[in-house]
Design a protein around this motif. Structure first.
Motif, short mmCIF file in Angstrom:
data_model
loop_
_atom_site.label_atom_id
_atom_site.label_comp_id
_atom_site.label_asym_id
_atom_site.label_seq_id
_atom_site.Cartn_x
_atom_site.Cartn_y
_atom_site.Cartn_z
N UNK A 1 -26.62 28.27 50.41
CA UNK A 1 -27.82 27.47 50.66
C UNK A 1 -29.11 28.25 50.44
N UNK A 2 -29.08 29.55 50.68
CA UNK A 2 -30.27 30.36 50.39
C UNK A 2 -30.52 30.41 48.89
N UNK A 3 -29.46 30.43 48.11
CA UNK A 3 -29.61 30.37 46.66
C UNK A 3 -30.26 29.06 46.24
N UNK A 4 -29.86 27.96 46.89
CA UNK A 4 -30.47 26.66 46.61
C UNK A 4 -31.95 26.68 46.97
N UNK A 5 -32.28 27.31 48.09
CA UNK A 5 -33.69 27.39 48.50
C UNK A 5 -34.52 28.18 47.50
N UNK A 6 -33.96 29.27 46.99
CA UNK A 6 -34.68 30.09 46.02
C UNK A 6 -34.93 29.31 44.73
N UNK A 7 -33.91 28.61 44.24
CA UNK A 7 -34.07 27.83 43.01
C UNK A 7 -35.03 26.67 43.22
N UNK A 8 -35.05 26.11 44.43
CA UNK A 8 -35.98 25.02 44.71
C UNK A 8 -37.42 25.49 44.71
N UNK A 9 -37.63 26.76 45.02
CA UNK A 9 -38.99 27.30 45.08
C UNK A 9 -39.57 27.57 43.69
N UNK A 10 -38.73 27.61 42.66
CA UNK A 10 -39.20 27.87 41.30
C UNK A 10 -39.75 26.58 40.70
N UNK A 11 -40.97 26.59 40.15
CA UNK A 11 -41.52 25.37 39.52
C UNK A 11 -40.65 24.91 38.37
N UNK A 12 -40.20 23.66 38.44
CA UNK A 12 -39.24 23.14 37.48
C UNK A 12 -39.81 23.10 36.07
N UNK B 1 -40.54 24.66 30.36
CA UNK B 1 -41.46 24.95 29.26
C UNK B 1 -41.27 26.38 28.77
N UNK B 2 -41.04 27.32 29.69
CA UNK B 2 -40.82 28.72 29.31
C UNK B 2 -39.57 28.87 28.46
N UNK B 3 -38.49 28.19 28.85
CA UNK B 3 -37.25 28.25 28.07
C UNK B 3 -37.43 27.68 26.67
N UNK B 4 -38.14 26.55 26.58
CA UNK B 4 -38.34 25.90 25.28
C UNK B 4 -39.23 26.74 24.37
N UNK C 1 -32.49 23.72 30.85
CA UNK C 1 -33.66 23.74 31.72
C UNK C 1 -33.61 22.69 32.80
N UNK C 2 -33.25 21.46 32.42
CA UNK C 2 -33.16 20.39 33.41
C UNK C 2 -31.99 20.63 34.37
N UNK C 3 -30.88 21.16 33.82
CA UNK C 3 -29.71 21.37 34.66
C UNK C 3 -29.84 22.48 35.67
N UNK C 4 -30.82 23.39 35.48
CA UNK C 4 -30.98 24.50 36.41
C UNK C 4 -31.33 24.04 37.83
N UNK C 5 -32.06 22.95 37.94
CA UNK C 5 -32.52 22.52 39.26
C UNK C 5 -32.10 21.10 39.61
N UNK C 6 -31.57 20.36 38.66
CA UNK C 6 -31.25 18.95 38.93
C UNK C 6 -30.09 18.78 39.89
N UNK C 7 -29.24 19.79 40.03
CA UNK C 7 -28.08 19.68 40.91
C UNK C 7 -28.39 20.08 42.35
#
Length: 311
Positions: A146-157, A162-165, A178-184
Motif C-alpha cells: 500500500x505504501x507503493x500505491x501511495x508513492x505512485x499516487x503522489x506522482x503527477x499522472x 508526457x515525459x514518457x512520450x 504511461x496510462x497503465x502506470x497509475x490506472x490500476x
C-alpha cells in the motif's frame, strides 16, 4: 375431515417447496441481469455502444477512400468541395489535406476504443490481483504494497505520461505504459478494502482450515466474490482511458500519422473551424461524447444492478 385436512396440508407443503425451489434458483447474477435489463438508460447506452463498436469494425467496408488517400480533386478547395456528400464518396466530408474523414473517424474509433478496452482490462486485472493479495495476506506485506500505491499516487499522472512520450517517442505502446502506470491504483485500493471484509468470513475460514493454499483461496474464493465491484469499476475506467488518450492526442503527443484517434481528429478540427469546416470537428466529437455518455450510463446501471442491498 382428516382426509381433507391432510390434503390441504400436503398442498400447502407442495406450495412451500415450489416457492423454496423458486428462491433457490435465483442468484445475484440472475437478479442483476433482470435489474440491468429494466434500466432503460443503461440498455439504450449498451445498444448505442454496440453500434459504435460495430461501426469501427465493419464501417471500413463501406468507405470509398482509405484513411491515407488524398482526393486531389478537392485538395485546396476543401471548404467548398470537401463537404459531406454521398455522391462524392466523402460521407463525413474531407479534412484540409483532402483525406476522407469517414475513413479517418473509423480508424480513430478503433484506436481510441482499443486504448479504452485493453487498457482498462489490463489495469483492472492487475489491480484486482494486487489488491486481493495485499488485503488477504495483510501485515507487513500489506503495508509495503500500500505504501507503493501511495508513492505512485503522489506522482503527477500527465507529467509522467508526457515525459514518457517525449523521451521514448509517440506511439500507442508508450500510451499504454504511461496510462497503465497509475490506472490500476484505484481498483487496487477498492479491492483491498473489500478483501479485508471478506477474509474473515466463514467460508474463507473453512477453506483455510482444510489446508487450501493462500493463492488458491484468493483466486477461487476472494476474487470471484469481488467481481461485482470489479465490473462496475472497470466500466467506469474505460471512459477515463479514452479521455486520457484523447487529451494527450489533442495536445499533439498522442499517436502519430498515419494513425489517428478521436483526440487527434478533434484537434485537427479545431484548427479548421475558421474556414467553415464544422464537420471535421463535429463527427469525431459526436462519437467521442456519445461513447463517454454510454459508458457513464452503463456504469450507473451496473452499479445499481449489482448492489446486493437492492435484492
Amino acid at each position: 375431515m382428516r382426509t381433507v385436512f391432510e390434503k390441504d396440508k400436503m398442498n400447502a407443503l407442495a406450495d412451500n417447496l415450489a416457492a423454496m425451489d423458486t428462491v433457490k434458483g435465483r442468484s445475484l447474477w440472475t437478479d442483476a441481469r433482470k435489474r440491468y435489463a429494466a434500466n432503460r438508460a443503461a440498455m439504450v447506452s449498451t445498444y448505442v455502444l454496440l453500434a459504435v463498436v460495430l461501426f469501427s469494425i465493419f464501417g471500413g467496408y463501406f468507405a470509398q477512400f482509405s484513411n491515407e488517400e488524398i482526393d486531389w480533386a478537392i485538395l485546396g478547395s476543401v471548404p467548398e468541395k470537401g463537404q459531406p456528400s454521398i455522391a462524392s464518396g466523402h460521407y463525413f466530408g474531407a479534412d484540409e489535406l483532402g483525406r476522407d474523414l469517414y475513413a479517418r473517424v473509423i480508424q480513430g474509433s478503433q484506436v481510441s476504443l482499443m486504448v479504452g478496452f485493453i487498457g482498462a482490462f489490463v489495469a483492472v486485472s492487475f489491480g484486482t490481483i494486487y489488491g486481493a493479495v495485499s488485503g488477504y495476506i495483510g501485515g507487513r506485506v500489506d503495508s509495503v504494497m500500500m505504501r507503493l500505491v501511495d508513492i505512485l499516487n503522489a506522482i503527477p499522472f500527465f507529467f509522467v505520461l508526457i515525459l514518457l512520450l517525449v523521451v521514448f517517442g509517440r506511439n500507442i505502446l508508450m500510451i499504454f505504459i504511461g496510462v497503465g502506470l497509475v490506472s490500476w491504483l484505484g481498483i487496487a485500493r477498492v479491492v483491498r478494502g473489500q478483501t479485508l471484509s471478506l477474509k474473515n468470513k466463514e467460508f474463507i475460514e473453512a477453506a483455510r482450515a482444510t489446508g487450501v493454499p493462500t493463492f488458491t483461496i484468493i483466486w477461487r474464493h476472494i476474487i470471484p466474490n469481488l467481481m461485482g465491484v470489479v465490473i462496475v469499476y472497470g466500466s467506469l475506467l474505460v471512459p477515463d482511458m479514452i479521455l486520457a488518450e484523447s487529451v494527450i492526442s489533442f495536445l499533439g503527443l498522442g499517436v502519430q500519422e498515419p494513425q489517428t484517434s478521436w483526440g487527434v481528429l478533434i484537434s485537427e478540427g479545431t484548427g479548421t473551424m475558421q474556414y467553415g469546416t464544422i464537420w471535421q470537428i463535429g463527427f469525431p466529437l459526436f462519437f467521442f461524447t456519445t461513447v463517454l455518455f454510454c459508458f457513464f450510463y452503463i456504469g450507473d446501471g451496473l452499479r445499481d444492478a449489482l448492489d446486493p442491498k437492492d435484492r
